[in-house]
Motif scaffolding. Structure first.
Motif, mmCIF file in Angstrom:
data_model
loop_
_atom_site.group_PDB
_atom_site.id
_atom_site.type_symbol
_atom_site.label_atom_id
_atom_site.label_comp_id
_atom_site.label_asym_id
_atom_site.label_seq_id
_atom_site.Cartn_x
_atom_site.Cartn_y
_atom_site.Cartn_z
ATOM 1 N N SER A 98 -6.170 65.895 -10.429
ATOM 2 C CA SER A 98 -4.970 66.090 -8.940
ATOM 3 C C SER A 98 -5.372 66.610 -7.601
ATOM 4 C CB SER A 98 -3.255 66.636 -9.122
ATOM 5 O OG SER A 98 -3.563 68.115 -9.438
ATOM 6 N N TYR A 99 -6.577 67.789 -7.969
ATOM 7 C CA TYR A 99 -7.267 68.960 -7.401
ATOM 8 C C TYR A 99 -8.500 67.856 -6.544
ATOM 9 C CZ TYR A 99 -4.992 72.456 -8.871
ATOM 10 O OH TYR A 99 -3.734 73.578 -8.802
ATOM 11 N N ALA A 100 -8.452 66.357 -6.739
ATOM 12 C CA ALA A 100 -9.246 65.982 -6.081
ATOM 13 C C ALA A 100 -8.644 65.385 -4.466
ATOM 14 C CB ALA A 100 -9.639 64.926 -7.308
ATOM 15 N N ALA A 101 -7.777 65.184 -4.742
ATOM 16 C CA ALA A 101 -7.165 64.910 -3.534
ATOM 17 C C ALA A 101 -7.146 66.091 -2.525
ATOM 18 C CB ALA A 101 -6.053 64.660 -3.901
ATOM 19 N N LEU A 102 -7.711 66.820 -2.998
ATOM 20 C CA LEU A 102 -8.069 68.592 -2.036
ATOM 21 C C LEU A 102 -9.094 68.515 -1.415
ATOM 22 C CD1 LEU A 102 -5.571 71.141 -3.195
ATOM 23 C CD2 LEU A 102 -4.991 69.283 -1.316
ATOM 24 N N PRO B 137 0.382 69.567 -2.003
ATOM 25 C CA PRO B 137 1.007 70.526 -1.820
ATOM 26 C C PRO B 137 0.545 71.396 -2.587
ATOM 27 C CG PRO B 137 3.273 69.734 -2.704
ATOM 28 C CD PRO B 137 2.488 68.708 -2.444
ATOM 29 N N VAL B 138 0.162 72.954 -1.991
ATOM 30 C CA VAL B 138 -0.461 74.095 -3.286
ATOM 31 C C VAL B 138 0.798 75.539 -3.706
ATOM 32 C CG1 VAL B 138 -2.484 73.361 -3.709
ATOM 33 C CG2 VAL B 138 -1.947 75.350 -2.227
ATOM 34 N N SER B 139 0.458 75.672 -4.122
ATOM 35 C CA SER B 139 1.628 77.463 -4.308
ATOM 36 C C SER B 139 1.012 77.914 -5.392
ATOM 37 C CB SER B 139 2.829 77.002 -4.648
ATOM 38 O OG SER B 139 2.984 76.070 -6.403
ATOM 39 N N THR C 167 -2.978 76.347 -11.333
ATOM 40 C CA THR C 167 -4.332 76.687 -11.139
ATOM 41 C C THR C 167 -4.681 75.145 -11.823
ATOM 42 O OG1 THR C 167 -2.959 78.161 -13.194
ATOM 43 C CG2 THR C 167 -4.234 77.647 -12.991
ATOM 44 N N VAL C 168 -6.121 75.926 -11.344
ATOM 45 C CA VAL C 168 -7.506 75.018 -11.530
ATOM 46 C C VAL C 168 -8.099 75.576 -12.786
ATOM 47 C CG1 VAL C 168 -8.687 76.104 -9.745
ATOM 48 C CG2 VAL C 168 -9.032 73.927 -10.436
ATOM 49 N N PHE D 91 -10.409 78.976 -3.623
ATOM 50 C CA PHE D 91 -9.595 77.830 -4.617
ATOM 51 C C PHE D 91 -7.610 79.338 -4.603
ATOM 52 C CE2 PHE D 91 -11.984 75.337 -6.478
ATOM 53 C CZ PHE D 91 -11.646 73.836 -6.498
ATOM 54 N N ALA D 92 -8.537 80.540 -5.115
ATOM 55 C CA ALA D 92 -8.116 81.335 -5.714
ATOM 56 C C ALA D 92 -7.049 82.344 -3.327
ATOM 57 C CB ALA D 92 -7.577 83.456 -5.605
ATOM 58 N N GLU D 93 -7.957 82.489 -2.496
ATOM 59 C CA GLU D 93 -7.884 83.512 -1.194
ATOM 60 C C GLU D 93 -7.438 81.555 -0.260
ATOM 61 O OE1 GLU D 93 -10.510 86.381 -0.443
ATOM 62 O OE2 GLU D 93 -10.818 86.746 -2.579
ATOM 63 N N GLY D 94 -7.983 80.951 0.053
ATOM 64 C CA GLY D 94 -8.531 79.852 0.776
ATOM 65 C C GLY D 94 -7.072 78.596 -0.086
ATOM 66 N N LEU D 95 -6.894 78.117 -0.565
ATOM 67 C CA LEU D 95 -5.467 77.475 -0.915
ATOM 68 C C LEU D 95 -4.566 78.093 -1.736
ATOM 69 C CD1 LEU D 95 -8.138 74.351 -2.685
ATOM 70 C CD2 LEU D 95 -7.646 74.542 -0.353
ATOM 71 N N ASN D 96 -4.807 79.299 -2.749
ATOM 72 C CA ASN D 96 -3.632 79.957 -3.009
ATOM 73 C C ASN D 96 -3.735 79.083 -4.365
ATOM 74 O OD1 ASN D 96 -1.916 81.905 -3.397
ATOM 75 N ND2 ASN D 96 -0.276 80.484 -2.285
#
Length: 240
Positions: free
Chosen positions: A206-210, A2-4, A8-9, A40-45
């Motif tokens: 952890s973002y590799a899973a996305l 989950p992302v919220s 931060t990336v 990231f910021a707009e698409g994945l929040n």
């Protein structure tokens, strides 16, 4: 995963205007910057935290997982420690630059592709950490002289410490002008190569899973002509 809004990336890059750069005021801009932030910021929040380092260190940080992403060419070596989406966010078309009074400037004007550069016996100038040059240019047997920085690459060419620089015009022209080298370095009609730039995500992140979600966001931007709009903001045509 989950992302919220709290996620931060960490993105690491080297200043490379107009693709990505940190201004003197500490702000970030560039066409790659705008694309990555939108993904990231707009698409994945997900907030994008940017740090600027020498390019070789950027790659090492993504490799060891102390940074999440970088934007570059997905070479086989890089894909050993990173994953990426399907289609590039920018296609970099490289042309040839040489110094003004090069004795073979007319021949350089007619070069097309790396085999012609090799057969002509030309020496390329690049910068340390340029994976494309290390793999594709040196890899086919072309001699390369390396500068420690991107700007140093152009100073070496102006000083005649090699024959050509292979670079995309929108990246090369501003750097040449900023250093006052426009009268000493010539843009030619010669062509080097073209490469696709991708967002590379560390396999230790952890973002590799996305990566599949990132792929969808990239394609959504493409379908909505967002690449065209972003490139036009920097006076460029969409090369994709």
């Amino acid at each position: 995963m989950p992302v919220s809004a709290q996620d931060t990336v960490k993105w690491v890059f080297t200043n490379y205007p107009p693709a990505n750069v940190q201004t003197q005021g500490g702000h970030f801009k560039g066409f790659l910057h705008d694309i990555v932030v939108e993904v990231f910021a707009e698409g994945l929040n997900v907030k994008v935290d940017i740090a600027v380092y020498p390019w070789k260190r950027c790659q090492a940080m993504v490799k060891d997982g102390t940074a999440d992403i970088m934007v570059t060419i997905p070479t086989p070596e890089r894909l050993e420690y990173a994953v990426t989406h399907t289609r590039p966010i920018w296609i970099k078309r490289r042309i040839l630059y040489t110094y003004r009074d090069h004795p073979k400037i007319h021949d350089i004007q007619r070069l097309s592709g790396l085999p012609s550069i090799k057969s002509g016996g030309y020496t390329v100038i690049s910068y340390i950490g340029n994976g494309w040059v290390e793999n594709d240019v040196e890899g086919v047997g072309i001699a390369v002289n390396y500068a420690t920085t991107v700007d140093g690459m152009y100073r070496m060419l102006a000083a005649k410490r090699g024959d050509i620089v292979i670079e995309e015009k929108s990246l090369a022209a501003p750097r040449i002008a900023e250093q006052g080298l426009s009268e000493r370095i010539v843009e030619t009609d010669g062509i080097g190569s073209e490469s696709g730039f991708h967002i590379l995500i560390s396999k230790k992140s952890s973002y590799a899973a996305l990566v599949s979600r990132i792929d969808r966001e990239v394609e959504s931007m493409r379908s909505r002509n967002r690449f065209k709009q972003i490139f036009s903001n920097y006076g460029m045509a969409d090369p994709n």
